[in-house]
Scaffold this motif. Structure first.
Motif, short mmCIF file in Angstrom:
data_model
loop_
_atom_site.label_atom_id
_atom_site.label_comp_id
_atom_site.label_asym_id
_atom_site.label_seq_id
_atom_site.Cartn_x
_atom_site.Cartn_y
_atom_site.Cartn_z
N MET A 62 1.13 6.62 2.18
CA MET A 62 2.07 5.52 1.95
C MET A 62 3.49 5.90 2.35
O MET A 62 4.24 5.07 2.88
N ILE A 63 3.87 7.15 2.11
CA ILE A 63 5.20 7.59 2.57
C ILE A 63 5.27 7.54 4.10
O ILE A 63 6.25 7.05 4.68
N ALA A 64 4.22 8.04 4.75
CA ALA A 64 4.19 8.00 6.22
C ALA A 64 4.17 6.57 6.73
O ALA A 64 4.82 6.24 7.73
N GLY A 65 3.45 5.66 6.03
CA GLY A 65 3.37 4.28 6.47
C GLY A 65 4.69 3.54 6.33
O GLY A 65 5.06 2.75 7.20
N THR A 66 5.41 3.80 5.24
CA THR A 66 6.72 3.17 5.08
C THR A 66 7.69 3.64 6.16
O THR A 66 8.44 2.84 6.74
N TYR A 67 7.67 4.92 6.45
CA TYR A 67 8.54 5.46 7.49
C TYR A 67 8.19 4.88 8.87
O TYR A 67 9.08 4.47 9.63
N SER A 68 6.89 4.84 9.18
CA SER A 68 6.48 4.40 10.52
C SER A 68 6.76 2.92 10.74
O SER A 68 7.08 2.50 11.86
N SER A 69 6.64 2.10 9.70
CA SER A 69 6.89 0.67 9.86
C SER A 69 8.33 0.39 10.25
O SER A 69 8.61 -0.50 11.06
N ILE A 70 9.26 1.17 9.70
CA ILE A 70 10.69 0.93 9.95
C ILE A 70 11.18 1.71 11.16
O ILE A 70 11.88 1.17 12.02
N PHE A 71 10.82 2.98 11.25
CA PHE A 71 11.42 3.87 12.23
C PHE A 71 10.53 4.17 13.44
O PHE A 71 10.96 4.90 14.33
N VAL A 72 9.32 3.62 13.47
CA VAL A 72 8.44 3.84 14.63
C VAL A 72 8.03 2.51 15.25
O VAL A 72 8.28 2.28 16.44
N ALA A 73 7.40 1.64 14.46
CA ALA A 73 6.88 0.38 15.01
C ALA A 73 7.99 -0.50 15.58
O ALA A 73 7.89 -0.99 16.71
N ALA A 74 9.06 -0.72 14.80
CA ALA A 74 10.14 -1.59 15.26
C ALA A 74 10.87 -1.03 16.49
O ALA A 74 11.11 -1.77 17.46
#
Length: 374
Positions: free
Chosen positions: A278-290
């Motif tokens: 969940m920590i990795a998912g929150t980070y990736s949604s904001i700082f990777v996917a976008a």
């Protein structure tokens, strides 16, 4: 004042103003380091697979002596089987998963039977081959592939294929980092871990859809895209939903952290995988996917022309004549960047003098009055 602003940001009364897209190289670099460390853990240290994947023996017997998990584990450690998995079923029944029983079969059964106050023949022994773990892995891989295909189709239909590609990059990021953390810390991978990793994808996808929906809502405004460019719209959308995303993740991490600390051995591995994922998912949604989405969209010819027009609309500093002994033109520009361009105006004409190029008109003669003849 700072405390009030922090509270207002936390409660969603104010928006952040972080340049997330402008620093995307920093986020990509950090993700690259995490993925590289995870790959080293997966291929060098490798995963610590449980007996469900390696094969072993399942011992089931009655706990007549009222033993605790710690007492049984201490006995197994004396028998060099400290990695065994111990579970209580229906109160007084104990199940022990351990390595395959070899030449020390009799020694292990006698020690456990004596400790539990039963006969060695009362212990049920079932050999588990690695085929069962292989079946779990195959089913998990099959479910993962079907999940990714369905997610790609849904996001492409609901939004667009570039958003689906950005979401897949974030999901891959989460899977690799979660599995890599397991390899680096040496935690045992159980079937519960596989279930937790698949559950992580749902949390990460939920966060991605929330952010993508906000980006699409703002990008539908052509005037906003023309003024801010697509990257600016993505950055604006991220700042608008940043606190919502963080609050959602925090409220989910609190119960998972409680399970990891107080859930016992049965739920510990499941909760740990969820917590890391969940920590990795929150980070990736904001700082990777976008940022990946912004990078893909900015390559479109329409977005390139919008960016070029936005750059041409930037105000240019005025240039004024500078004396020979004065400062350089660059210094004048730096000191007065907001001066308006100087427009030459015609010099004032003296009163009564006609402007050049205007033909002079002769004054009209007054008609003479005719005198009557007497």
């Amino acid at each position: 004042m700072k405390l009030r602003r922090a509270i207002a940001l936390f409660r969603g009364e104010r928006e952040f103003h972080f340049d997330i897209i402008g620093h995307r190289n920093v986020w990509f670099g950090l993700s690259g380091v995490l993925i590289a460390a995870s790959l080293i853990g997966l291929f060098v240290l490798q995963l610590n697979l449980s007996i469900d994947f390696r094969g072993g023996a399942l011992l089931t017997y009655e706990n007549r002596a009222g033993l605790t998990t710690e007492e049984i584990r201490a006995e197994l450690e004396d028998l060099d089987r400290g990695d065994a998995i111990i579970q209580f079923v229906e109160g007084d029944t104990v199940t022990v998963r351990t390595e395959t029983l070899g030449e020390d079969r009799g020694e292990v059964l006698n020690a456990l039977a004596e400790q539990a106050g039963i006969e060695p023949s009362a212990i049920s022994v079932e050999d588990i081959g690695p085929k069962w773990g292989q079946q779990i892995s195959a089913k998990a891989l099959q479910g993962l592939i079907i999940f990714l295909v369905l997610v790609s189709l849904y996001i492409s239909f609901r939004f667009e294929w570039k958003m689906a590609l950005a979401s897949l990059a974030a999901l891959f990021h989460d899977l690799v980092i979660t599995a890599g953390v397991y390899a680096l810390v040496g935690r045992e991978v159980t079937p519960e871990t596989v279930i937790a990793i698949l559950t992580i994808l749902g949390y990460s996808l939920y966060d991605n859809v929330v952010i993508l929906d906000k980006i699409k809502e703002n990008a539908d405004s052509l005037s906003l895209v023309s003024r801010e460019t697509y990257s600016g719209v993505v950055n604006l959308s991220l700042n608008q939903v940043l606190m919502r995303s963080l609050n959602t993740s925090v409220t989910s991490l609190l119960p998972i952290g409680a399970l990891m600390l107080f859930g016992g051995e049965t739920l510990e591995n499941f909760a740990f995988a969820l917590f890391v994922g969940m920590i990795a998912g929150t980070y990736s949604s904001i700082f990777v996917a976008a940022p990946v989405l912004a990078l893909l969209k900015e390559r479109e010819p329409r977005m390139v022309s919008i960016r070029e027009r936005a750059l041409r609309r930037a105000p240019r500093p005025a240039l004024r004549p500078v004396p020979a002994t004065g400062p350089s033109e660059t210094a004048v520009e730096a000191e007065a960047p907001d001066l308006e361009p100087v427009v030459a105006r015609p010099a004032a004409r003296p009163a009564g003098r006609p402007s050049p190029g205007t033909a002079r008109r002769k004054p009209k003669k007054k008609p003479r009055s005719k005198r009557r003849r007497r």
